[in-house]
Design a protein around this motif. Sequence first.
Motif, mmCIF file in Angstrom:
data_model
loop_
_atom_site.group_PDB
_atom_site.id
_atom_site.type_symbol
_atom_site.label_atom_id
_atom_site.label_comp_id
_atom_site.label_asym_id
_atom_site.label_seq_id
_atom_site.Cartn_x
_atom_site.Cartn_y
_atom_site.Cartn_z
ATOM 1 N N VAL A 122 6.086 -0.372 1.992
ATOM 2 C CA VAL A 122 6.947 -1.380 2.611
ATOM 3 C C VAL A 122 6.704 -2.713 1.916
ATOM 4 O O VAL A 122 5.728 -2.887 1.188
ATOM 5 C CB VAL A 122 6.700 -1.525 4.134
ATOM 6 C CG1 VAL A 122 7.123 -0.274 4.886
ATOM 7 C CG2 VAL A 122 5.258 -1.873 4.437
ATOM 8 N N SER A 123 7.602 -3.668 2.159
ATOM 9 C CA SER A 123 7.419 -5.001 1.591
ATOM 10 C C SER A 123 7.889 -6.059 2.567
ATOM 11 O O SER A 123 8.607 -5.765 3.526
ATOM 12 C CB SER A 123 8.217 -5.127 0.285
ATOM 13 O OG SER A 123 9.603 -5.122 0.555
ATOM 14 N N ASP A 124 7.485 -7.282 2.304
ATOM 15 C CA ASP A 124 8.019 -8.449 2.996
ATOM 16 C C ASP A 124 8.299 -9.478 1.908
ATOM 17 O O ASP A 124 7.410 -10.215 1.480
ATOM 18 C CB ASP A 124 7.040 -8.987 4.029
ATOM 19 C CG ASP A 124 7.647 -10.114 4.862
ATOM 20 O OD1 ASP A 124 8.741 -10.621 4.492
ATOM 21 O OD2 ASP A 124 7.036 -10.489 5.877
ATOM 22 N N LEU A 125 9.535 -9.472 1.446
ATOM 23 C CA LEU A 125 9.922 -10.370 0.359
ATOM 24 C C LEU A 125 10.283 -11.762 0.852
ATOM 25 O O LEU A 125 10.502 -12.665 0.046
ATOM 26 C CB LEU A 125 11.077 -9.748 -0.433
ATOM 27 C CG LEU A 125 10.769 -8.350 -1.011
ATOM 28 C CD1 LEU A 125 11.964 -7.819 -1.792
ATOM 29 C CD2 LEU A 125 9.524 -8.380 -1.870
ATOM 30 N N SER A 126 10.304 -11.948 2.186
ATOM 31 C CA SER A 126 10.552 -13.283 2.728
ATOM 32 C C SER A 126 9.247 -14.011 3.035
ATOM 33 O O SER A 126 9.245 -15.195 3.356
ATOM 34 C CB SER A 126 11.418 -13.197 3.993
ATOM 35 O OG SER A 126 10.708 -12.509 5.012
ATOM 36 N N ALA A 127 8.134 -13.312 2.938
ATOM 37 C CA ALA A 127 6.824 -13.939 3.179
ATOM 38 C C ALA A 127 6.488 -14.893 2.038
ATOM 39 O O ALA A 127 7.023 -14.783 0.941
ATOM 40 C CB ALA A 127 5.745 -12.863 3.293
ATOM 41 N N ASP A 128 5.586 -15.822 2.313
ATOM 42 C CA ASP A 128 5.135 -16.741 1.286
ATOM 43 C C ASP A 128 3.615 -16.685 1.221
ATOM 44 O O ASP A 128 2.940 -17.240 2.097
ATOM 45 C CB ASP A 128 5.592 -18.163 1.607
ATOM 46 C CG ASP A 128 5.247 -19.134 0.492
ATOM 47 O OD1 ASP A 128 4.996 -18.683 -0.645
ATOM 48 O OD2 ASP A 128 5.221 -20.349 0.765
ATOM 49 N N PRO A 129 3.042 -15.966 0.290
ATOM 50 C CA PRO A 129 3.692 -15.295 -0.840
ATOM 51 C C PRO A 129 4.253 -13.927 -0.421
ATOM 52 O O PRO A 129 3.856 -13.375 0.605
ATOM 53 C CB PRO A 129 2.540 -15.108 -1.840
ATOM 54 C CG PRO A 129 1.321 -14.957 -0.970
ATOM 55 C CD PRO A 129 1.566 -15.845 0.226
ATOM 56 N N ILE A 130 5.168 -13.422 -1.245
ATOM 57 C CA ILE A 130 5.728 -12.102 -0.977
ATOM 58 C C ILE A 130 4.592 -11.074 -0.987
ATOM 59 O O ILE A 130 3.543 -11.311 -1.583
ATOM 60 C CB ILE A 130 6.823 -11.709 -1.996
ATOM 61 C CG1 ILE A 130 6.247 -11.579 -3.409
ATOM 62 C CG2 ILE A 130 7.994 -12.675 -1.935
ATOM 63 C CD1 ILE A 130 7.211 -10.965 -4.416
ATOM 64 N N GLU A 133 3.072 -3.521 0.589
ATOM 65 C CA GLU A 133 2.000 -2.805 1.274
ATOM 66 C C GLU A 133 2.212 -1.306 1.142
ATOM 67 O O GLU A 133 3.290 -0.797 1.430
ATOM 68 C CB GLU A 133 2.007 -3.218 2.743
ATOM 69 C CG GLU A 133 0.972 -2.546 3.599
ATOM 70 C CD GLU A 133 1.053 -3.029 5.035
ATOM 71 O OE1 GLU A 133 0.912 -4.245 5.271
ATOM 72 O OE2 GLU A 133 1.289 -2.179 5.924
ATOM 73 N N TRP A 134 1.163 -0.607 0.702
ATOM 74 C CA TRP A 134 1.171 0.848 0.649
ATOM 75 C C TRP A 134 0.199 1.367 1.699
ATOM 76 O O TRP A 134 -0.891 0.832 1.862
ATOM 77 C CB TRP A 134 0.745 1.358 -0.727
ATOM 78 C CG TRP A 134 0.553 2.835 -0.711
ATOM 79 C CD1 TRP A 134 1.518 3.788 -0.695
ATOM 80 C CD2 TRP A 134 -0.687 3.527 -0.654
ATOM 81 N NE1 TRP A 134 0.955 5.037 -0.639
ATOM 82 C CE2 TRP A 134 -0.407 4.905 -0.610
ATOM 83 C CE3 TRP A 134 -2.020 3.118 -0.628
ATOM 84 C CZ2 TRP A 134 -1.386 5.878 -0.550
ATOM 85 C CZ3 TRP A 134 -3.016 4.084 -0.567
ATOM 86 C CH2 TRP A 134 -2.690 5.441 -0.535
ATOM 87 N N ASN A 135 0.631 2.390 2.436
ATOM 88 C CA ASN A 135 -0.187 2.957 3.501
ATOM 89 C C ASN A 135 -0.213 4.469 3.400
ATOM 90 O O ASN A 135 0.774 5.084 2.986
ATOM 91 C CB ASN A 135 0.411 2.600 4.874
ATOM 92 C CG ASN A 135 0.488 1.118 5.097
ATOM 93 O OD1 ASN A 135 -0.486 0.490 5.463
ATOM 94 N ND2 ASN A 135 1.659 0.537 4.860
ATOM 95 N N ALA A 136 -1.310 5.052 3.832
ATOM 96 C CA ALA A 136 -1.408 6.493 4.026
ATOM 97 C C ALA A 136 -1.997 6.693 5.412
ATOM 98 O O ALA A 136 -3.116 6.234 5.683
ATOM 99 C CB ALA A 136 -2.259 7.145 2.950
ATOM 100 N N TYR A 137 -1.218 7.325 6.300
ATOM 101 C CA TYR A 137 -1.604 7.550 7.685
ATOM 102 C C TYR A 137 -1.913 9.029 7.876
ATOM 103 O O TYR A 137 -1.063 9.873 7.603
ATOM 104 C CB TYR A 137 -0.462 7.184 8.629
ATOM 105 C CG TYR A 137 -0.233 5.715 8.882
ATOM 106 C CD1 TYR A 137 -0.809 4.726 8.099
ATOM 107 C CD2 TYR A 137 0.595 5.316 9.927
ATOM 108 C CE1 TYR A 137 -0.578 3.389 8.360
ATOM 109 C CE2 TYR A 137 0.831 3.982 10.192
ATOM 110 C CZ TYR A 137 0.238 3.022 9.415
ATOM 111 O OH TYR A 137 0.469 1.698 9.668
ATOM 112 N N ARG A 138 -3.097 9.331 8.359
ATOM 113 C CA ARG A 138 -3.460 10.722 8.675
ATOM 114 C C ARG A 138 -3.507 10.854 10.198
ATOM 115 O O ARG A 138 -4.374 10.296 10.855
ATOM 116 C CB ARG A 138 -4.812 11.070 8.053
ATOM 117 C CG ARG A 138 -5.217 12.514 8.251
ATOM 118 C CD ARG A 138 -6.489 12.818 7.471
ATOM 119 N NE ARG A 138 -7.158 13.995 7.962
ATOM 120 C CZ ARG A 138 -8.394 14.342 7.626
ATOM 121 N NH1 ARG A 138 -9.084 13.607 6.757
ATOM 122 N NH2 ARG A 138 -8.938 15.425 8.129
#
Length: 192
Positions: A122-130, A133-138
Amino acid sequence: MMHPKLTAAAAMAVLLTAPALAQTDMLGVPGPILFQGEDYALAWTSQPSDAYFKQEYVPVGQAVETYADMVLVEAVAGAITPAQAAASQVEMLASRKDTDPVVNHEIIRNEVTGEVLLDFLVSDLSADPILVEWNAYRYLPLAEGEGVALFAISRRGYGEDGVRAFLGDLGTVRGEAINALATFDIPAIGIR
C-alpha cells in the motif's frame, strides 16, 4: 498556573517519549521478538474493542509513527477463522484501488494448518513525506478459544528517493521475509 493548552502539550510530550517498557502486554508476547536477526521491542498496545487486541514492536531507535521495520501481533476473539480475517483485509485493500496506485496483494493458504499468509503493498502519496508500505500478515487460530491471531511484519520506505530504493529492494527483501514469516515459530498468542 500553567496554561491548559501547555499542560496538554506537556502531557502529550511525556506520552510520546515514554519508553516502550511502559506498554502492557495483553497477548502473552511481551518481547523482545527476534525476527530475521533483529530484536523488536513492544512499543505500543491497544484494545480497540472488547474482543480485539493489537501490539506493535519496533527495533531500538525506531518509533511506531515513523518506523522502517515493525512486527505486529493481534488477536480477535469470536467466531472468525483465519480465512475470514484475511478476506476482510483483502476487501479493505480492494476499496483502496481507486485512490492507491500501488495497492496489490497475494494470498498463500496452508490447508493443513488453516493458516493464511497475506502479502500486500500500500502507499500514501499524499503524506509528507510520501510512503510505501509492504506487509506480510500470517493469520492463525488463537492459542486458546475461538478467534484469530495475527503475526505480521511491516516495512516502509519514505520520501521519493526512499520509496524508489525501497521498491527496488523489495523483490529480494519480500521473498526472504515471507519465507522467514512462514516458518517462524510464533509464540502462543492469547487474550489475557
